[in-house]
Design a protein around this motif. Structure first.
Motif, PDB file in Angstrom:
ATOM      1  N   GLN A   1       0.828  -1.209   0.000  1.00  0.00           N
ATOM      2  CA  GLN A   1       0.000   0.000   0.000  1.00  0.00           C
ATOM      3  C   GLN A   1       0.862   1.260   0.000  1.00  0.00           C
ATOM      4  OE1 GLN A   1      -3.083   0.070   2.951  1.00  0.00           O
ATOM      5  NE2 GLN A   1      -3.808   2.101   2.376  1.00  0.00           N
ATOM      6  N   ASN A   2       1.916   1.257   0.802  1.00  0.00           N
ATOM      7  CA  ASN A   2       2.817   2.420   0.842  1.00  0.00           C
ATOM      8  C   ASN A   2       3.528   2.627  -0.494  1.00  0.00           C
ATOM      9  OD1 ASN A   2       2.164   3.007   3.513  1.00  0.00           O
ATOM     10  ND2 ASN A   2       3.813   1.731   4.336  1.00  0.00           N
TER      11      ASN A   2
ATOM     12  N   ASP B   1       0.986   4.196  -2.910  1.00  0.00           N
ATOM     13  CA  ASP B   1       0.775   5.618  -2.585  1.00  0.00           C
ATOM     14  C   ASP B   1       1.927   6.472  -3.100  1.00  0.00           C
ATOM     15  OD1 ASP B   1      -1.604   5.027  -1.356  1.00  0.00           O
ATOM     16  OD2 ASP B   1      -0.765   4.956   0.670  1.00  0.00           O
TER      17      ASP B   1
ATOM     18  N   LYS C   1       2.251   9.337  -6.784  1.00  0.00           N
ATOM     19  CA  LYS C   1       2.715  10.727  -6.728  1.00  0.00           C
ATOM     20  C   LYS C   1       3.851  11.004  -7.710  1.00  0.00           C
ATOM     21  CE  LYS C   1       1.486  10.969  -1.825  1.00  0.00           C
ATOM     22  NZ  LYS C   1       2.003  11.066  -0.431  1.00  0.00           N
TER      23      LYS C   1
ATOM     24  N   GLY D   1      -5.864   9.117  -7.589  1.00  0.00           N
ATOM     25  CA  GLY D   1      -5.670   8.459  -6.306  1.00  0.00           C
ATOM     26  C   GLY D   1      -6.439   7.149  -6.297  1.00  0.00           C
ATOM     27  N   CYS D   2      -6.224   6.334  -5.297  1.00  0.00           N
ATOM     28  CA  CYS D   2      -6.978   5.084  -5.217  1.00  0.00           C
ATOM     29  C   CYS D   2      -7.272   4.759  -3.765  1.00  0.00           C
ATOM     30  CB  CYS D   2      -6.238   3.939  -5.892  1.00  0.00           C
ATOM     31  SG  CYS D   2      -4.857   3.260  -4.965  1.00  0.00           S
ATOM     32  N   SER D   3      -8.357   4.017  -3.575  1.00  0.00           N
ATOM     33  CA  SER D   3      -8.722   3.503  -2.256  1.00  0.00           C
ATOM     34  C   SER D   3      -8.438   2.013  -2.231  1.00  0.00           C
ATOM     35  CB  SER D   3     -10.206   3.751  -1.978  1.00  0.00           C
ATOM     36  OG  SER D   3     -10.499   5.130  -1.972  1.00  0.00           O
TER      37      SER D   3
ATOM     38  N   THR E   1     -12.383   8.461   2.004  1.00  0.00           N
ATOM     39  CA  THR E   1     -11.756   9.283   0.980  1.00  0.00           C
ATOM     40  C   THR E   1     -12.743  10.294   0.412  1.00  0.00           C
ATOM     41  OG1 THR E   1     -10.236   7.503   0.376  1.00  0.00           O
ATOM     42  CG2 THR E   1     -10.544   9.258  -1.228  1.00  0.00           C
TER      43      THR E   1
END
Length: 296
Positions: free
Chosen positions: A238-239, A242, A246, A257-259, A289
């Motif tokens: 996940q990190n 993220d 960017k 972006g994503c959830s 979000t």
């Protein structure tokens, strides 16, 4: 030292029954029996198993490997050997693939001829199996991103959970979708939307290990199956996602972006309960979000 042998039919029209007709009476029964067995399956794994049993009549090998442009397979139980002997397989000048034997002693001339004979019998069943394998791969693949599709996901999740239970290991599931993806399609067109989906797929590939599997269900919905997972494996992925969102030029340009919803399998889970629990986690993150975006 590695040796390459090329097995190629030079007649204008190859027919496996010509091989049977030209072989000695001693080998006729064996040839026909092998052909009948090879024609019972379109599975490359099973085909290799059947062929290996016949090849073992003539040479001792510690490993057997097949490789082509379509697929690569290793015989179960293959071990490292002192030498390798390679045979290219061609049918009417068409390269089918290559078989490699891991051997610890030289192959005699008589047994070399036996291998040539049974390789020729293998050619047509092997070609049929490769065509079937390719068709199945295409049926399991998302055409835009080349990721696995939902059908493939269902098969792989079942397999991964079975292996995790048997080996007492962790398997994790990540479900995700893009935030406000519809707005990108509406504002910039579906061509840009497709670019975003392909870029996001490439991002996911950089964020997982080779043993993890990525899928696109359709639209902007994606999944990752994480096998042999550590306690922090899902957080690490996940990190990475993220951070990659960017730094990717296309995705940052359109503020993509994503959830994500993440869950580890427990011993009471089946495929449905694991999926539903992960989907519920994704829904909660999606609501958070959307709430934060509406505030802004």
């Amino acid at each position: 030292m590695q040796t390459l042998n090329i097995l190629e039919n030079t007649t204008p029209s190859f027919n496996v029954f010509n091989v049977l007709a030209n072989s000695s009476a001693i080998n006729d029964k064996q040839n026909m029996s092998l052909l009948e067995q090879l024609q019972t399956t379109l599975s490359l794994e099973k085909l290799l198993d059947i062929f290996a049993m016949e090849a073992a009549r003539y040479i001792q090998f510690s490993g057997l490997y097949f490789k082509s442009e379509i697929a690569s397979k290793t015989l179960r139980g293959s071990r490292k050997s002192k030498q390798e002997r390679h045979f290219e397989l061609k049918l009417n000048n068409e390269f089918i693939g290559a078989i490699t034997y891991g051997i610890n002693s030289p192959i005699s001339m008589n047994h070399y001829k036996d291998l040539q004979r049974i390789h020729k019998i293998l050619l047509y069943p092997l070609k049929n199996a490769l065509q079937y394998h390719q068709a199945m791969q295409l049926a399991m693949q998302d055409s835009l991103t080349n990721l696995g599709n939902r059908r493939y996901f269902d098969d792989q999740l079942k397999r991964a959970m079975h292996n995790a239970n048997r080996q007492h290991e962790k398997v994790g599931l990540i479900l995700m979708d893009l935030n406000k993806f519809k707005a990108i399609n509406d504002n910039y067109g579906h061509s840009i939307g497709d670019q975003v989906l392909m870029q996001f797929s490439d991002v996911l590939r950089t964020c997982v290990r080779d043993s993890d599997s990525i899928f696109r269900f359709g639209g902007d919905e994606f999944a990752i199956i994480v096998e042999h997972a550590s306690e922090d494996a899902l957080d690490i992925i996940q990190n990475r996602i993220d951070g990659a969102l960017k730094t990717n030029i296309i995705l940052s340009k359109y503020q993509v972006g994503c959830s994500l919803g993440t869950t580890f399998m427990n011993r009471a889970d089946n495929e449905q309960t694991l999926f539903e629990r992960t989907d519920a986690a994704l829904y909660r993150e999606k609501m958070k979000t959307l709430a934060s975006l509406s505030v802004v």
